[in-house]
Design a protein around this motif. Structure first.
Motif, PDB file in Angstrom:
ATOM      1  N   PHE A 234     -10.588  55.417  84.656  1.00 53.31           N
ATOM      2  CA  PHE A 234     -10.915  54.212  83.901  1.00 53.31           C
ATOM      3  C   PHE A 234     -11.904  53.321  84.640  1.00 53.31           C
ATOM      4  O   PHE A 234     -12.805  52.736  84.050  1.00 53.31           O
ATOM      5  N   THR A 235     -11.744  53.217  85.953  1.00 55.71           N
ATOM      6  CA  THR A 235     -12.587  52.304  86.730  1.00 55.71           C
ATOM      7  C   THR A 235     -12.759  52.848  88.129  1.00 55.71           C
ATOM      8  O   THR A 235     -12.188  53.887  88.484  1.00 55.71           O
ATOM      9  N   SER A 236     -13.567  52.180  88.935  1.00 55.72           N
ATOM     10  CA  SER A 236     -13.740  52.544  90.342  1.00 55.72           C
ATOM     11  C   SER A 236     -13.948  51.278  91.148  1.00 55.72           C
ATOM     12  O   SER A 236     -14.042  50.177  90.586  1.00 55.72           O
ATOM     13  N   ASP A 237     -14.060  51.414  92.452  1.00 54.14           N
ATOM     14  CA  ASP A 237     -14.236  50.234  93.309  1.00 54.14           C
ATOM     15  C   ASP A 237     -15.708  49.890  93.526  1.00 54.14           C
ATOM     16  O   ASP A 237     -16.031  48.970  94.269  1.00 54.14           O
ATOM     17  N   ARG A 238     -16.602  50.612  92.854  1.00 52.35           N
ATOM     18  CA  ARG A 238     -18.021  50.306  92.971  1.00 52.35           C
ATOM     19  C   ARG A 238     -18.404  49.256  91.940  1.00 52.35           C
ATOM     20  O   ARG A 238     -17.806  49.154  90.874  1.00 52.35           O
ATOM     21  N   VAL A 399      -4.530  51.897  77.837  1.00 56.71           N
ATOM     22  CA  VAL A 399      -3.066  51.991  77.767  1.00 56.71           C
ATOM     23  C   VAL A 399      -2.561  53.138  78.623  1.00 56.71           C
ATOM     24  O   VAL A 399      -1.612  52.987  79.414  1.00 56.71           O
ATOM     25  N   ASP A 400      -3.171  54.302  78.508  1.00 59.65           N
ATOM     26  CA  ASP A 400      -2.701  55.491  79.215  1.00 59.65           C
ATOM     27  C   ASP A 400      -2.830  55.345  80.728  1.00 59.65           C
ATOM     28  O   ASP A 400      -2.047  55.947  81.487  1.00 59.65           O
ATOM     29  N   GLN A 401      -3.826  54.557  81.193  1.00 60.61           N
ATOM     30  CA  GLN A 401      -4.010  54.380  82.631  1.00 60.61           C
ATOM     31  C   GLN A 401      -3.538  53.003  83.107  1.00 60.61           C
ATOM     32  O   GLN A 401      -3.860  52.573  84.216  1.00 60.61           O
ATOM     33  N   HIS A 402      -2.773  52.314  82.224  1.00 60.21           N
ATOM     34  CA  HIS A 402      -2.092  51.056  82.570  1.00 60.21           C
ATOM     35  C   HIS A 402      -3.052  49.922  82.928  1.00 60.21           C
ATOM     36  O   HIS A 402      -2.742  49.069  83.756  1.00 60.21           O
ATOM     37  N   ASN A 459      -8.745  59.944  75.910  1.00 63.97           N
ATOM     38  CA  ASN A 459      -9.545  59.481  77.043  1.00 63.97           C
ATOM     39  C   ASN A 459     -10.995  59.338  76.597  1.00 63.97           C
ATOM     40  O   ASN A 459     -11.596  60.294  76.089  1.00 63.97           O
ATOM     41  N   LEU A 460     -11.568  58.156  76.761  1.00 63.54           N
ATOM     42  CA  LEU A 460     -12.906  57.896  76.237  1.00 63.54           C
ATOM     43  C   LEU A 460     -13.942  58.832  76.829  1.00 63.54           C
ATOM     44  O   LEU A 460     -14.792  59.365  76.102  1.00 63.54           O
ATOM     45  N   ASN A 461     -13.915  59.065  78.128  1.00 64.49           N
ATOM     46  CA  ASN A 461     -14.937  59.923  78.723  1.00 64.49           C
ATOM     47  C   ASN A 461     -14.831  61.354  78.226  1.00 64.49           C
ATOM     48  O   ASN A 461     -15.845  62.020  77.987  1.00 64.49           O
ATOM     49  N   ARG A 462     -13.612  61.844  78.067  1.00 64.46           N
ATOM     50  CA  ARG A 462     -13.468  63.198  77.528  1.00 64.46           C
ATOM     51  C   ARG A 462     -13.895  63.256  76.072  1.00 64.46           C
ATOM     52  O   ARG A 462     -14.482  64.242  75.623  1.00 64.46           O
ATOM     53  N   ARG A 463     -13.603  62.202  75.302  1.00 61.66           N
ATOM     54  CA  ARG A 463     -14.057  62.190  73.911  1.00 61.66           C
ATOM     55  C   ARG A 463     -15.578  62.180  73.837  1.00 61.66           C
ATOM     56  O   ARG A 463     -16.168  62.899  73.025  1.00 61.66           O
ATOM     57  N   LEU A 464     -16.217  61.357  74.651  1.00 59.81           N
ATOM     58  CA  LEU A 464     -17.681  61.315  74.647  1.00 59.81           C
ATOM     59  C   LEU A 464     -18.262  62.680  75.017  1.00 59.81           C
ATOM     60  O   LEU A 464     -19.237  63.136  74.405  1.00 59.81           O
ATOM     61  N   LEU A 507     -19.585  58.741  85.360  1.00 59.78           N
ATOM     62  CA  LEU A 507     -19.325  57.300  85.403  1.00 59.78           C
ATOM     63  C   LEU A 507     -17.908  57.014  84.926  1.00 59.78           C
ATOM     64  O   LEU A 507     -17.396  57.679  84.023  1.00 59.78           O
ATOM     65  N   PRO A 508     -17.244  56.000  85.483  1.00 61.38           N
ATOM     66  CA  PRO A 508     -15.921  55.625  84.971  1.00 61.38           C
ATOM     67  C   PRO A 508     -16.018  55.036  83.571  1.00 61.38           C
ATOM     68  O   PRO A 508     -17.089  54.610  83.123  1.00 61.38           O
ATOM     69  N   ILE A 509     -14.900  54.998  82.892  1.00 59.91           N
ATOM     70  CA  ILE A 509     -14.857  54.550  81.501  1.00 59.91           C
ATOM     71  C   ILE A 509     -15.390  53.138  81.351  1.00 59.91           C
ATOM     72  O   ILE A 509     -16.098  52.823  80.384  1.00 59.91           O
ATOM     73  N   ASP A 510     -15.069  52.262  82.297  1.00 55.31           N
ATOM     74  CA  ASP A 510     -15.473  50.867  82.129  1.00 55.31           C
ATOM     75  C   ASP A 510     -16.954  50.629  82.396  1.00 55.31           C
ATOM     76  O   ASP A 510     -17.411  49.481  82.375  1.00 55.31           O
ATOM     77  N   GLN A 511     -17.717  51.694  82.626  1.00 59.39           N
ATOM     78  CA  GLN A 511     -19.166  51.557  82.630  1.00 59.39           C
ATOM     79  C   GLN A 511     -19.765  51.879  81.255  1.00 59.39           C
ATOM     80  O   GLN A 511     -20.944  51.682  81.026  1.00 59.39           O
ATOM     81  N   LYS A 512     -18.919  52.358  80.358  1.00 64.80           N
ATOM     82  CA  LYS A 512     -19.351  52.615  78.979  1.00 64.80           C
ATOM     83  C   LYS A 512     -19.056  51.400  78.098  1.00 64.80           C
ATOM     84  O   LYS A 512     -19.889  51.018  77.262  1.00 64.80           O
ATOM     85  N   ILE A 513     -17.883  50.817  78.247  1.00 64.56           N
ATOM     86  CA  ILE A 513     -17.498  49.616  77.496  1.00 64.56           C
ATOM     87  C   ILE A 513     -16.945  48.597  78.485  1.00 64.56           C
ATOM     88  O   ILE A 513     -16.036  48.895  79.269  1.00 64.56           O
TER      89      ILE A 513
END
Length: 618
Positions: A234-238, A399-402, A459-464, A507-513
């Protein structure tokens, strides 16, 4: 110094028997793909050939190209952007070349060195056919994303391949029937170009990122050579700034290599984020000295709809002013569309999900004679969550990754974008509202309802990734190829350069939305590079048509087609229900206009391709 030969936009074809006459007919029917010349290799085992559209190295570089001992013969459709790097690599280890500029020869020498693995070394778009006379086998390959098409028909000890289906149909023994599962999957689920089957029973496509080997007229192997990994996190520390800078650097590199040509280059400009980014990036390269063979000016080509809600003129003009382009405009109309429907279907070869591809067709038509290459913005939405339904998958990912807080924040910040989508989704499922559905208008829907179901990954990245590799991008690329090659124009899609795709998949999910914005990393990367009016726009239209108004404007003709004897005789629709449903929609009953478009385009396609022989010209 000789000009660098970076490929051929063209059409290829072949058969597993020495039939020069049939091969000639196959090549003649795709002359629009290559009006600059042709070439054939006909021997005791096969006949392969090419129609050529010269993009670079216009005076030389004819195909087929042969190995030194003539045991290998190669035809290919595409552009290999890293040809010179591969040439230098092979020369450093002893490979001898007969030219110093041909990317066709790079593929050939690469096949001699690496065998079938040559495709893993190539950066670009391509459909390749190599006859190996020593092994008595035909090797076929398609680029990773499927930018260039490759169709085939196998059976009865005979194999045929071509860049377009209509070339295969020049063989009287070729299949000419509807693939019912594909047809009903399209009608029921809006899915097409998602697998090997076409709408024609017995005619398939080599899937993107795959190779094929044919011996004695039969397919002996099909292998996938590219399966990019996807980051599910979902996210990263970058930081956002880190990702934006990395994206901008990658995007510059990719766009720059897509500008290699010895002919004029232009941009189909919709005013959306992606085409705006391509146009502004190309304009910057022009200012830095890159030659587009257009006298130092960037030519842009757009579809305008004055007075319509879908008109993108303000955003288009914003970019035109920023890049100081020479603008060209098409004005698609329902009258023009209806008059050209049969010809357009001839080029498209299979049904389309909407009328939107006709807008591109109109744009490529006005580009003919001014430019020979166009850099499109296609693919960006699928890569970076540019469509509203992707917000829903973002929430399930959160939700799935809290990441509860992130999910709530996006729900609030993006509500203005997707509120109408939520309203329509609720209405479509409300039991007290009778919404028109395709399954109610088909003769035997239950026979196909259980055969396929599209359940989007949570999972958004897998769906994309699924949409890019299987469900959405393949049909966009089919439209792009058919529309551009109808006018002998090469379409390039830098967003679907495989290195950029691999980067975005990591890229992590939160770089898409993020922060209420879709395509977040791209918007950050384009800050200061494209007008903020375009970069920060909240709505999306793109190249499309006013389909609701167009369908109403031609309602009598549409109704006549639905009620016609050919339509009734096919056994696809319950035509009485189809006509009644269409009449109800015209009176204001809730339902999607594209239901009726799908029914209409399928019937028109069958009339054009199933009911009559395919003539050499539209």
């Amino acid at each position: 110094m000789l000009p660098v030969d970076f490929g051929r936009m063209c059409g290829i074809a072949g058969i597993s028997r020495p039939d020069r006459d049939l091969l000639s007919r196959m090549l003649d029917v795709i002359v629009h793909r290559g009006p600059d010349g042709s070439g054939m290799e006909v021997n005791e085992d096969v006949a392969i050939g090419i129609r050529r559209l010269a993009i670079v190295d216009i005076e030389t570089g004819n195909q087929p190209m042969y190995s030194h001992d003539r045991a290998l013969a190669l035809v290919f459709n595409g552009e290999i952007y890293n040809a010179q790097e591969l040439r230098a690599e092979m020369q450093a280890t002893g490979t001898a070349f007969t030219s110093d500029h041909s990317d066709t020869e790079v593929i050939l020498r690469g096949y001699e060195r690496w065998g079938r693995d040559v495709v893993s070394h190539l950066i670009g778009m391509f459909a390749i056919a190599i006859w190996d006379g020593t092994r008595k086998e035909l090797f076929l390959a398609r680029d990773r994303l499927g930018i260039k098409p490759l169709y085939y028909a196998a059976g009865g000890g005979m194999f045929r391949f071509a860049s377009e289906i209509k070339a295969l149909l020049q063989d009287p023994s070729a299949p000419r029937a509807v693939h019912q599962e594909t047809l009903h999957r399209f009608l029921l689920f809006r899915v097409h170009d998602s697998g090997e089957h076409t709408f024609f029973d017995g005619i398939d496509r080599l899937l993107p990122g795959h190779t094929m080997v044919v011996r004695d007229g039969a397919v002996t192997s099909i292998e996938r050579y590219w399966n990019p990994p996807v980051n599910p996190e979902f996210t990263s520390d970058r930081s956002d700034a880190y990702y934006a800078a990395a994206f901008a650097a990658m995007f510059d590199r990719v766009v720059k290599r897509h500008l290699i040509a010895d002919v004029p280059i232009g941009i189909p400009l919709s005013g959306g984020l992606d085409s705006s980014g391509v146009a502004c990036t190309v304009a910057r390269f022009i200012a830095e000295g890159t030659d587009l063979h257009t006298a130092g000016r960037l030519h842009t080509f757009s579809a305008l709809y004055p007075g319509q809600t879908i008109d993108e003129s303000p955003y288009i003009h914003e970019v035109e002013g920023r890049v100081d382009s020479v603008p060209h405009y098409a004005y698609p109309s329902v009258e023009e569309f209806w008059n050209e429907m049969a010809e357009w279907m001839w080029f498209q070869e299979e049904p389309t999900i909407a009328t939107a591809p006709y807008a591109y067709y109109s744009v490529y038509r006005i580009a003919k004679g001014t430019v020979t290459v166009m850099l499109s913005g296609n693919g960006g939405d699928e890569l970076m969550a540019g469509y509203i339904p992707y917000f829903r998958t973002y929430w399930t990912s959160a939700v799935d990754q809290h990441h509860w807080l992130s999910g709530v924040r996006e729900f609030v910040r993006g509500f203005d974008i997707y509120k109408e989508y939520l309203r329509d989704a609720i209405q479509a499922r409300a039991p007290w509202i009778d919404v028109l559905k395709m399954r109610d208008m088909l003769a035997a829907p239950n026979a196909y309802l259980n055969g396929f179901s599209y359940a989007a990954d949570r999972n958004l990245n897998r769906r994309l990734a699924n949409d890019v590799l299987a469900y959405s991008t393949p049909n966009l690329l089919r439209y792009e190829d058919k529309n551009s090659m109808a006018f002998s124009i090469e379409a390039r899609v830098p967003f679907l350069d495989h290195e950029l795709v691999e980067f975005i998949f990591q890229l992590p999910i939160d770089q898409k939305i993020k922060g209420g914005w879709n395509r977040a990393v791209y918007r950050h990367a384009m800050k200061g590079r494209i007008p903020d009016r375009n970069r920060l726009r909240r709505n999306k239209i793109g190249f499309t048509n006013p389909e609701f108004a167009w369908m109403r404007a031609r309602a009598p003709q549409v109704r006549e087609i639905f009620a016609s004897d050919p339509c009734r005789s096919r056994g696809v629709y319950d035509t009485d229900r189809l006509v009644a449903g269409f009449d109800a929609w015209l009176r204001g009953a809730p339902g999607d206009v594209l239901l009726f478009w799908r029914a209409l385009v399928c019937e028109l396609w069958m009339q054009r391709y199933i009911d009559q022989p395919v003539a050499v010209h539209a």
